[in-house]
Write a protein that holds these residues in place. Structure first.
Motif, PDB file in Angstrom:
ATOM      1  N   LEU A 143     -10.481  -5.977  -4.840  1.00 30.36           N
ATOM      2  CA  LEU A 143     -10.858  -4.709  -5.151  1.00 30.36           C
ATOM      3  C   LEU A 143     -11.265  -3.840  -4.063  1.00 30.36           C
ATOM      4  CD1 LEU A 143     -12.651  -5.459  -8.610  1.00 30.36           C
ATOM      5  CD2 LEU A 143     -10.401  -4.166  -8.044  1.00 30.36           C
ATOM      6  N   PHE A 144     -11.916  -4.604  -3.157  1.00 27.60           N
ATOM      7  CA  PHE A 144     -12.572  -3.775  -1.967  1.00 27.60           C
ATOM      8  C   PHE A 144     -11.673  -3.506  -0.741  1.00 27.60           C
ATOM      9  CE2 PHE A 144     -16.401  -4.282  -4.424  1.00 27.60           C
ATOM     10  CZ  PHE A 144     -17.185  -3.015  -3.953  1.00 27.60           C
ATOM     11  N   LEU A 145     -10.791  -4.529  -0.733  1.00 25.74           N
ATOM     12  CA  LEU A 145      -9.696  -4.347   0.499  1.00 25.74           C
ATOM     13  C   LEU A 145      -9.270  -3.051   0.746  1.00 25.74           C
ATOM     14  CD1 LEU A 145      -8.826  -6.328   2.631  1.00 25.74           C
ATOM     15  CD2 LEU A 145      -6.898  -6.539   1.169  1.00 25.74           C
ATOM     16  N   PRO A 146      -8.585  -2.260  -0.405  1.00 26.37           N
ATOM     17  CA  PRO A 146      -7.988  -0.938  -0.163  1.00 26.37           C
ATOM     18  C   PRO A 146      -9.003  -0.153   0.627  1.00 26.37           C
ATOM     19  CG  PRO A 146      -7.375  -1.957  -2.391  1.00 26.37           C
ATOM     20  CD  PRO A 146      -8.423  -2.989  -1.824  1.00 26.37           C
ATOM     21  N   PHE A 147     -10.256  -0.124   0.016  1.00 26.83           N
ATOM     22  CA  PHE A 147     -11.000   0.701   0.738  1.00 26.83           C
ATOM     23  C   PHE A 147     -11.167   0.594   2.216  1.00 26.83           C
ATOM     24  CE2 PHE A 147     -12.193   0.903  -3.549  1.00 26.83           C
ATOM     25  CZ  PHE A 147     -12.319   2.230  -3.764  1.00 26.83           C
ATOM     26  N   ALA A 148     -11.362  -0.584   2.697  1.00 26.96           N
ATOM     27  CA  ALA A 148     -11.372  -1.172   4.201  1.00 26.96           C
ATOM     28  C   ALA A 148     -10.028  -0.659   4.807  1.00 26.96           C
ATOM     29  CB  ALA A 148     -11.669  -2.638   4.085  1.00 26.96           C
ATOM     30  N   LEU A 149      -9.159  -0.905   4.035  1.00 19.96           N
ATOM     31  CA  LEU A 149      -7.748  -0.406   4.871  1.00 19.96           C
ATOM     32  C   LEU A 149      -7.335   0.917   4.817  1.00 19.96           C
ATOM     33  CD1 LEU A 149      -5.470  -3.253   3.406  1.00 19.96           C
ATOM     34  CD2 LEU A 149      -6.474  -3.210   5.783  1.00 19.96           C
ATOM     35  N   THR A 159      -0.802   0.002   3.978  1.00 25.40           N
ATOM     36  CA  THR A 159      -2.002  -0.425   2.974  1.00 25.40           C
ATOM     37  C   THR A 159      -1.359  -1.116   1.846  1.00 25.40           C
ATOM     38  OG1 THR A 159      -3.389   0.906   4.024  1.00 25.40           O
ATOM     39  CG2 THR A 159      -3.887   0.079   1.887  1.00 25.40           C
ATOM     40  N   PRO A 160      -0.620  -0.578   1.082  1.00 24.47           N
ATOM     41  CA  PRO A 160      -0.287  -1.349  -0.210  1.00 24.47           C
ATOM     42  C   PRO A 160       0.582  -2.709  -0.125  1.00 24.47           C
ATOM     43  CG  PRO A 160       0.259   1.023  -0.307  1.00 24.47           C
ATOM     44  CD  PRO A 160      -0.019   0.913   1.054  1.00 24.47           C
ATOM     45  N   LEU A 161       1.429  -2.728   0.974  1.00 17.54           N
ATOM     46  CA  LEU A 161       2.039  -3.895   1.267  1.00 17.54           C
ATOM     47  C   LEU A 161       0.918  -4.935   1.799  1.00 17.54           C
ATOM     48  CD1 LEU A 161       4.679  -5.117   1.379  1.00 17.54           C
ATOM     49  CD2 LEU A 161       5.277  -4.206   3.803  1.00 17.54           C
ATOM     50  N   ASP A 192       7.227   6.989  16.097  1.00 20.92           N
ATOM     51  CA  ASP A 192       5.852   6.306  15.916  1.00 20.92           C
ATOM     52  C   ASP A 192       5.954   5.473  14.691  1.00 20.92           C
ATOM     53  OD1 ASP A 192       4.439   6.796  18.041  1.00 20.92           O
ATOM     54  OD2 ASP A 192       2.905   7.567  16.631  1.00 20.92           O
ATOM     55  N   LEU A 193       5.735   4.134  15.024  1.00 20.19           N
ATOM     56  CA  LEU A 193       5.584   3.360  13.504  1.00 20.19           C
ATOM     57  C   LEU A 193       4.288   3.154  13.187  1.00 20.19           C
ATOM     58  CD1 LEU A 193       8.250   0.318  14.768  1.00 20.19           C
ATOM     59  CD2 LEU A 193       8.451   2.203  13.134  1.00 20.19           C
ATOM     60  N   PRO A 194       3.998   3.039  11.907  1.00 17.40           N
ATOM     61  CA  PRO A 194       2.920   2.883  11.242  1.00 17.40           C
ATOM     62  C   PRO A 194       2.279   1.489  11.911  1.00 17.40           C
ATOM     63  CG  PRO A 194       4.400   2.402   9.628  1.00 17.40           C
ATOM     64  CD  PRO A 194       5.181   2.738  10.685  1.00 17.40           C
ATOM     65  N   GLY A 195       1.147   1.852  12.628  1.00 20.70           N
ATOM     66  CA  GLY A 195       0.442   0.687  13.295  1.00 20.70           C
ATOM     67  C   GLY A 195      -0.795  -0.108  11.999  1.00 20.70           C
ATOM     68  N   ILE A 196      -0.934  -1.281  12.135  1.00 19.77           N
ATOM     69  CA  ILE A 196      -2.074  -1.923  11.485  1.00 19.77           C
ATOM     70  C   ILE A 196      -3.182  -2.259  12.146  1.00 19.77           C
ATOM     71  CG2 ILE A 196      -2.458  -3.798   9.680  1.00 19.77           C
ATOM     72  CD1 ILE A 196       0.709  -4.266   9.701  1.00 19.77           C
ATOM     73  N   SER A 197      -4.249  -2.003  11.870  1.00 15.80           N
ATOM     74  CA  SER A 197      -5.508  -2.522  12.804  1.00 15.80           C
ATOM     75  C   SER A 197      -5.490  -4.098  12.772  1.00 15.80           C
ATOM     76  CB  SER A 197      -6.630  -2.117  11.936  1.00 15.80           C
ATOM     77  OG  SER A 197      -7.699  -2.987  12.365  1.00 15.80           O
ATOM     78  N   LEU A 198      -5.741  -4.667  13.785  1.00 10.05           N
ATOM     79  CA  LEU A 198      -5.684  -6.023  14.396  1.00 10.05           C
ATOM     80  C   LEU A 198      -6.783  -6.821  13.284  1.00 10.05           C
ATOM     81  CD1 LEU A 198      -5.386  -7.153  17.871  1.00 10.05           C
ATOM     82  CD2 LEU A 198      -4.498  -8.182  15.937  1.00 10.05           C
ATOM     83  N   SER A 199      -7.762  -6.031  12.931  1.00  6.89           N
ATOM     84  CA  SER A 199      -8.764  -6.775  12.032  1.00  6.89           C
ATOM     85  C   SER A 199      -8.157  -7.024  10.761  1.00  6.89           C
ATOM     86  CB  SER A 199      -9.917  -6.063  11.851  1.00  6.89           C
ATOM     87  OG  SER A 199     -10.282  -5.281  13.079  1.00  6.89           O
ATOM     88  N   MET A 241      -0.645  -1.712  -6.833  1.00  9.29           N
ATOM     89  CA  MET A 241      -0.834  -0.247  -7.434  1.00  9.29           C
ATOM     90  C   MET A 241      -2.364   0.173  -7.264  1.00  9.29           C
ATOM     91  SD  MET A 241       1.107  -0.679 -10.968  1.00  9.29           S
ATOM     92  CE  MET A 241       0.822   0.786 -11.560  1.00  9.29           C
ATOM     93  N   LEU A 242      -3.146  -0.482  -7.477  1.00  3.57           N
ATOM     94  CA  LEU A 242      -4.642   0.047  -7.308  1.00  3.57           C
ATOM     95  C   LEU A 242      -4.823   0.569  -5.817  1.00  3.57           C
ATOM     96  CD1 LEU A 242      -7.758   0.229  -7.758  1.00  3.57           C
ATOM     97  CD2 LEU A 242      -7.883  -2.169  -6.781  1.00  3.57           C
ATOM     98  N   SER A 243      -4.125  -0.273  -4.767  1.00  8.14           N
ATOM     99  CA  SER A 243      -4.032   0.151  -3.411  1.00  8.14           C
ATOM    100  C   SER A 243      -3.389   1.441  -3.328  1.00  8.14           C
ATOM    101  CB  SER A 243      -3.496  -0.778  -2.778  1.00  8.14           C
ATOM    102  OG  SER A 243      -3.621  -0.829  -1.331  1.00  8.14           O
ATOM    103  N   ALA A 244      -2.216   1.575  -3.937  1.00 10.77           N
ATOM    104  CA  ALA A 244      -1.449   2.813  -3.707  1.00 10.77           C
ATOM    105  C   ALA A 244      -2.115   4.249  -4.089  1.00 10.77           C
ATOM    106  CB  ALA A 244       0.055   2.700  -4.393  1.00 10.77           C
ATOM    107  N   ALA A 245      -2.732   3.874  -5.031  1.00 11.46           N
ATOM    108  CA  ALA A 245      -3.729   4.855  -5.840  1.00 11.46           C
ATOM    109  C   ALA A 245      -4.894   5.325  -5.200  1.00 11.46           C
ATOM    110  CB  ALA A 245      -4.067   4.367  -7.359  1.00 11.46           C
ATOM    111  N   ILE A 246      -5.247   4.444  -4.552  1.00 13.63           N
ATOM    112  CA  ILE A 246      -6.540   4.770  -3.468  1.00 13.63           C
ATOM    113  C   ILE A 246      -6.016   5.569  -2.454  1.00 13.63           C
ATOM    114  CG2 ILE A 246      -8.100   3.666  -2.138  1.00 13.63           C
ATOM    115  CD1 ILE A 246      -8.755   1.549  -4.058  1.00 13.63           C
TER     116      ILE A 246
END
Lengths: 292, 292, 292, 292, 292
Positions: free
Chosen positions: C213-219, C227-229, B47-54, C33-38
């Motif tokens: 700043l908000f993107l990581p929460f949405a991801l 997510t971090p990538l 299973d590969l990590p998926g990403i949401s299309l949004s 890094m912020l993203s990874a931390a979250i």
């Protein structure tokens, strides 16, 4: 060019004049039927692989941007062509005024301005292929040139050179207006002979077709039974914009969106007649809401 | 420049002339195969990590905007280059007319206008690297200059200075047209020597690659088995637009989207020949739908 | 200005020259890094409140539009600056031609045209802060003025006033070209002294930071382990476009995206040398793909 | 106009100078509190009807486009105003040069150019309401006219008419520059007296308010506890852009985004002083990073 | 044209002046009621087929782009019309200045400038259908021409031709300004007689109607009980923008968004009166915030 009021909301959907629907009907029907077939196959025979609407959404955004660009470019061509003809009208009037200011009244002046009218008709003939034989009576010799409109301007130059009573200021002023007329002419020729880049048009059209082919798969779940209707409307929007663009790209066509070159030539005839104290002809009227 | 009618819907997908597909085929194939590989790994191995299309949707909107900007900028360059050559044609005609109005007929006039034709060819040679030795017979000395087209204009200035019969008005009017020709020339040189900023191009290309690399992950669930096909089409749309842009950015290339400089030089030759009452050459015709 | 071919797909991601990556690396690293931390906090410690991606999607559309606008405005400034310098080159050539047509050959003419070259160098010095002492030998007195380039044009006016052999037509024609040079100069000064409105830049930069700043929460849910990538790439796209914009906004910088003012001054020197039948200098070459 | 470096990332969020935050704080607070109230009611008292985020998404795209258009239009006004003032500066310098070329040195020339400086101040006074009594010493009579700047130009025409030593060429050249100054003046008056269409502004503002009113309902589920924060940021983005637009729409305001009319008048004073061999005044400096 | 301050947030929703709401109320009510009916049928009688919001989302993006384009085109027409009138004002002032520089004071000059005022009124009458009989006392003969404004310019040409004291320079300079006036006039006539292409308008309006018809189905699930309200707002946004566009498309209408032609004619009267040392009339004031 169509000159008419906006139709009422009710009439809006049944107006065929000026509409692109007749030209894109095959595409709309094809997309609708394909869509219906896919739905039927999916519901009755075998589950078809669906695509998420979001997947096709990005595609739709890209397509909107492409069509938007093409539309902007086509409209700019159309409006620039109109501006150039507006400048032509203004320049012929300036020519009439300049001959009053700098030249003595007389047959030379009348001949000079009538050559300007012939120029306008010959230019229109080049752009739209009109038969202008009746409009340029007395100037048939000009049509022997490769570029008759340019020959008309050159002939005006020769007439001006022969007018010994014109002083340097007058020659300078009038020669400059002839130059402006020539630049407007070259601008119209540019638009008429240079279509939008072919490669671009290929890309946009292929993308539109691909989009409409994939849309039904994306609507399998999301659109429900309304899918064929939605597909038809989307096809109308995208193929319609493409058809509009194709029309506006060619502002000198004699279609219902072409510029009214004949009417503008008539405006020039009126201005010249009034400048020569002759009885001006009537302005051209729209026939069935179409002004030529 | 390709001059041909729009292909029919059926022919549309098989037309290769003027299409960007051959040039972007490697990218399309790479994206398709990557996409297929990811699907296979995901379904069969792990299973590969998926990403949401949004998540990738916002990215797509940004990419569309970038490509849209680059496309606008490239098309503006192409169209401005065409405008400048249109102005060149108009200015040479004005020059021909001015010499009629302000100069006496004679060999000086013919030599003067033929230098203008040589200017056009030399300018074309600078822009597109054409060998114009045959077109500028009698004006070879000009090619010794660093900027032969500028030398041609300067030579016209010298000829004008020597024409003692030209009065101040004539010199003023003709010198101004030479100035206009020089400005159009400088404009074309500007476009030819100044590409779109490199930094920008880097950003857009990297973003396109990254987008196409991530898309398969986003389509893992949403695209289903059609994923490779969708990825191929998206690659076609985005890489295709990029390739179109690269072509239009260089309006003086001799590719199928380059401006028809030779044909426009011929238009100038015809205008000058007619102004000198000489037999004009034939207009250039498109070869295999390509006008040079 | 960087003059080089497009890198190959492979080289594309490792090219650092002309890239904005070095300048925005701190932001990219911070966002990653912020993203990874979250992600870590959310998975290991405590469930963080997620935001729907759609909520942030609208935000992303707005941000794209803002950045798109700023990018358009910055590129327009850059291209207008290049147009103005192209006009400068064309105008100096016209000046050289006009002096041939309207003035007798002689030392006055050479001095006049060499002042025009000094004007170009002094103007470049104003715009980019270059030390041009070596390029304006013999014209050092001009640097005592507040605006040395304007002083050079004024000096040319004085020289023209002293040339008693120039008739009214010549003075009229040459004075007009001096006027055009002055307008191009004023245009460049306008671009150099008027940045894009500060308030706007504040709004766009703040919005970009807030978005990242908000993107990581949405991801949190949508992006999964990638997510971090994803956050890093989004940061690259948005901060990168911002950095590009900041560079193009200042077309007279000596960075890798600044206009090649020295090379253009050399083009002017060549044109003037050829007009004076002197040996022209060599054109400037790009050093490490950078043309100054 | 604010002249300062970009703040560092840290300082970015606390810089108040030039920021629109103070002006839109009421709206941001209102939206935040409304949002918090809705969340509380929904969680503690009664389930409120939610709206899907997609429903409001289309709305957001439309709003982005509206604001984007308004922003483009406002920035175009601001930049056109700056261009017109740049042209004013260039034209006054050309006037100074023309008087050197075409007029003898003497008190007439000094008076003529000082009237041009008075023109610039009077024009500034019209546009920004500045008290320029000190700047136009000796030209107070001009202020009795309805349009004092126009009166200054007319007075220059009268002075020119009285200079019997000016020949036709000089009068022609100088009169044309006066005409250019008048056109730049009329352009600035156009921008100052014609706001963006009121109807449009009504539509955009109402849409922004409606959007911010509905957003909290759409974020009920999607935004979670961060809803008030998201609403605050969205309000900041949309109201902020609106406030920026309102400022740039009026480029002649004396706010922190108005054009530095006083500094530009000083540039004109310097150019005229140097042309008259008088000691030029110092350039205006920014006070607290604001150049007037 | 409406000249008033921005309403306060509270007043914003109740201001009817200049609002498009009255004109689009039928459409808003129709969409709201349709929406309510669909909800009722769906909840009480029979499950209606829903459409996914994403399906209609792409449609919404396309519609936004269409309306955005139309809006840009309409605003460009409006602003270009304003620019042309601004140029008219500037040109009449230049004419006044030129007559001071090149013509002796006297009744000829007064008559000449008053004909220019009559030209402005006759032009306004052509564009907006105003009755200008009172404004052109003494110039009634001009109204017998097909194009009275053109006749006024021609008459000025005749007056100029009769002024034997005017030398060549004066005739050249003044004739050129008459030419500029004629070009501005032709530009306004172009805008007044050439609507946006009908085909385009048909496409956009149909798309708007279809969108509003389908929206309720898409909101069945997503919008909940707020569906009619959302539909009403969307209808307001899209029909509202369309109505704004229709107004701005016709900049010479006498509606609340038409250009203040009467006030601008008065500005011209004031400038001419001051140039003739006559008592200038009062500037026109806005009535109920509307300047005509």
């Amino acid at each position: 060019m169509i000159i008419r009021d906006q139709p009422t909301p009710l009439a809006l959907f049944f107006t065929m004049q000026g509409s692109v629907v007749p030209r894109i009907l095959p595409q709309i029907i094809a997309v609708t039927m394909l869509s219906a077939a896919i739905i039927l196959v999916d519901r009755l025979i075998v589950d078809l692989p669906g695509i998420s609407l979001s997947a096709i959404g990005v595609f739709g955004v890209a397509l909107s941007l492409f069509l938007g660009f093409r539309n902007n470019a086509a409209y700019s061509r159309w409006w620039e062509a109109r501006k150039l003809w507006g400048a032509l009208i203004g320049d012929v009037r300036t020519l009439a005024r300049h001959t009053v200011i700098f030249l003595p009244d007389g047959p030379d002046r009348a001949q000079f301005l009538k050559t300007a009218v012939a120029f306008a008709h010959l230019h229109r003939s080049f752009l739209r292929g009109d038969d202008v034989a009746n409009d340029i009576a007395g100037f048939d010799a000009l049509t022997r040139a490769r570029n008759p409109a340019d020959a008309a301007l050159r002939d005006m130059g020769r007439q001006l050179a022969r007018m010994t009573e014109a002083d340097g200021f007058g020659r300078l002023a009038i020669a400059r207006v002839l130059g402006d007329l020539g630049m407007s002419q070259a601008g119209c020729e540019r638009i008429a002979t240079t279509p939008l880049p072919f490669v671009y048009s290929l890309l946009v059209r292929r993308t539109t077709y691909l989009y409409c082919l994939f849309l039904p798969f994306a609507l399998l779940d999301a659109g429900g039974l309304l899918t064929p209707l939605i597909a038809a409307i989307v096809a109308y929007v995208f193929f319609g914009l493409q058809a509009v663009t194709n029309e506006l790209e060619h502002p000198f066509s004699d279609g219902s969106n072409g510029l009214p070159l004949s009417a503008m030539c008539r405006v020039i005839e009126i201005s010249v007649a009034e400048a020569l104290n002759e009885a001006p002809p009537e302005p051209l009227q729209a026939q069935d809401a179409v002004l030529m």
